[in-house]
Motif scaffolding. Structure first.
Motif, PDB file in Angstrom:
ATOM      1  N   LEU A  15       0.832  -1.204   0.000  1.00  0.00           N
ATOM      2  CA  LEU A  15       0.000   0.000   0.000  1.00  0.00           C
ATOM      3  C   LEU A  15       0.865   1.253   0.000  1.00  0.00           C
ATOM      4  CD1 LEU A  15      -2.633   1.538   0.168  1.00  0.00           C
ATOM      5  CD2 LEU A  15      -2.684   1.099   2.632  1.00  0.00           C
ATOM      6  N   GLU A  16       1.943   1.242   0.762  1.00  0.00           N
ATOM      7  CA  GLU A  16       2.800   2.425   0.823  1.00  0.00           C
ATOM      8  C   GLU A  16       3.446   2.708  -0.530  1.00  0.00           C
ATOM      9  OE1 GLU A  16       4.148   2.721   5.475  1.00  0.00           O
ATOM     10  OE2 GLU A  16       5.283   1.376   4.164  1.00  0.00           O
ATOM     11  N   GLN A  41      -9.587   7.227   2.787  1.00  0.00           N
ATOM     12  CA  GLN A  41      -9.194   5.830   2.975  1.00  0.00           C
ATOM     13  C   GLN A  41      -7.945   5.746   3.855  1.00  0.00           C
ATOM     14  OE1 GLN A  41     -10.937   3.273   1.783  1.00  0.00           O
ATOM     15  NE2 GLN A  41     -12.256   4.221   0.246  1.00  0.00           N
ATOM     16  N   VAL A  42      -7.006   6.644   3.617  1.00  0.00           N
ATOM     17  CA  VAL A  42      -5.753   6.618   4.375  1.00  0.00           C
ATOM     18  C   VAL A  42      -5.967   7.081   5.810  1.00  0.00           C
ATOM     19  CG1 VAL A  42      -3.392   7.506   4.492  1.00  0.00           C
ATOM     20  CG2 VAL A  42      -4.406   6.936   2.269  1.00  0.00           C
ATOM     21  N   SER A  43      -6.734   8.150   5.996  1.00  0.00           N
ATOM     22  CA  SER A  43      -6.979   8.617   7.369  1.00  0.00           C
ATOM     23  C   SER A  43      -7.759   7.574   8.163  1.00  0.00           C
ATOM     24  CB  SER A  43      -7.719   9.956   7.355  1.00  0.00           C
ATOM     25  OG  SER A  43      -9.061   9.827   6.893  1.00  0.00           O
ATOM     26  N   HIS A 138      -9.041  -1.447   1.813  1.00  0.00           N
ATOM     27  CA  HIS A 138      -8.981  -0.009   1.544  1.00  0.00           C
ATOM     28  C   HIS A 138      -7.928   0.299   0.480  1.00  0.00           C
ATOM     29  CE1 HIS A 138     -11.914   1.232   4.507  1.00  0.00           C
ATOM     30  NE2 HIS A 138     -11.388   0.348   5.334  1.00  0.00           N
ATOM     31  N   GLY A 139      -6.896  -0.533   0.419  1.00  0.00           N
ATOM     32  CA  GLY A 139      -5.945  -0.404  -0.679  1.00  0.00           C
ATOM     33  C   GLY A 139      -6.602  -0.678  -2.018  1.00  0.00           C
ATOM     34  N   VAL A 217     -16.508 -10.646   0.305  1.00  0.00           N
ATOM     35  CA  VAL A 217     -16.718 -10.588   1.757  1.00  0.00           C
ATOM     36  C   VAL A 217     -16.273  -9.262   2.350  1.00  0.00           C
ATOM     37  CG1 VAL A 217     -16.598 -13.099   2.029  1.00  0.00           C
ATOM     38  CG2 VAL A 217     -14.513 -11.728   2.325  1.00  0.00           C
ATOM     39  N   THR A 218     -15.427  -8.515   1.638  1.00  0.00           N
ATOM     40  CA  THR A 218     -15.094  -7.155   2.087  1.00  0.00           C
ATOM     41  C   THR A 218     -16.007  -6.123   1.441  1.00  0.00           C
ATOM     42  OG1 THR A 218     -13.389  -6.953   0.366  1.00  0.00           O
ATOM     43  CG2 THR A 218     -12.672  -7.710   2.552  1.00  0.00           C
ATOM     44  N   GLN A 219     -16.989  -6.600   0.687  1.00  0.00           N
ATOM     45  CA  GLN A 219     -17.994  -5.762   0.029  1.00  0.00           C
ATOM     46  C   GLN A 219     -17.360  -4.752  -0.928  1.00  0.00           C
ATOM     47  OE1 GLN A 219     -20.788  -4.232   2.933  1.00  0.00           O
ATOM     48  NE2 GLN A 219     -21.424  -6.291   3.535  1.00  0.00           N
TER      49      GLN A 219
END
Length: 258
Positions: A15-16, A41-43, A138-139, A217-219
């Motif tokens: 992600l970074e 997303q990051v916050s 979120h990534g 499953v993470t929608q």
């Protein structure tokens, strides 16, 4: 626990790398999550990493934090709005610092130790798995928003595991009775081979690519837009509402096909 933390580090690094390739305007790009830009997303990840550190080091303080959120009716959307004054550089530094501190905090914890979280209590291993799942999910939103391509890895087995284990929660969080019929998952790993969970003789089965299962499953995708083959009423009912993350029922994504 060591393997989990190594995979969390690897998912964090992935992600970074994505974040470090973004230009300042990219942080304002809207993601598939309604009303959320890349910055949100990051916050979100950084805020909940800090909360996770509190849960692991001071459960009483975490319970007070949780009670305050509930008493004030503060939602994840509200938390995202609070942090919109931060610059992209500040957000990137916050996430890097909070994630490094979280991994250092979790490393010495006994794997079976129970830790408080939002609506549930989890073992330390499940706690780490949940942070990995959130990082990947979120990534994915960030990648979708910025047009980045991410190759799936076998780290998805952790996301699949927590998604499968959350079957009862997917029903109870919606006030629905938990089905008694068992469900089995037979999923193709990105690197080859198969990952399975559930009784081998279960009549209800979810089969297909692990990536599609994890997205469902993470929608991050509607189940009808996957290549999953779902057999049995219980499995079908579950996959329509499957939710790997804690908190209130997620809205999910609208179907894109048909």
């Amino acid at each position: 626990m060591a393997e989990l933390l190594d995979d969390l580090r690897a998912e964090t690094a992935s992600l970074e790398t994505l974040l470090d390739g973004l230009r300042p305007p990219d942080w304002e790009q809207l993601t598939p999550a309604e009303g959320w830009a890349v910055r949100d997303q990051v916050s979100h990840l950084a805020w909940f990493d800090d909360a996770a550190c509190t849960a692991a080091t001071d459960p009483a303080a975490f319970q007070a934090l949780l009670a305050d959120l509930f008493d004030t009716g503060t939602s994840v959307d509200d938390l995202a709005v609070r942090e919109r004054g931060r610059s992209p550089a500040e957000l990137r530094a916050w996430f890097g610092t909070s994630r490094e501190r979280l991994i250092g905090t979790l490393a010495p914890i006994e794997p079976r130790r129970r830790l408080p979280w939002y609506g549930v209590e989890m073992s330390a291993t499940s706690f780490v798995t949940a942070r990995l799942m959130e990082t990947w999910a979120h990534g994915q939103d960030i990648a979708d928003a910025t047009g980045a391509t991410r190759e799936p890895t076998d780290r998805l087995r952790h996301v699949a595991r927590i998604g499968f284990m959350a079957l009862p929660y997917s029903f109870t969080v919606r006030g629905l009775p938990v089905p008694e019929r068992p469900v089995r998952a037979e999923l193709a790993l990105p690197g080859g081979g198969e990952w399975t969970a559930g009784p081998p003789d279960a009549a209800d089965v979810v089969r297909g690519p692990m990536l599609d299962f994890c997205l469902a499953v993470t929608q991050r995708i509607h189940v009808t837009d996957t290549a999953l083959r779902i057999t049995g009423e219980t499995a079908q009912a579950w996959m329509r509402i499957a939710q790997a993350f804690a908190g209130p029922p997620g809205r999910g994504r609208d179907p894109q096909s048909g």
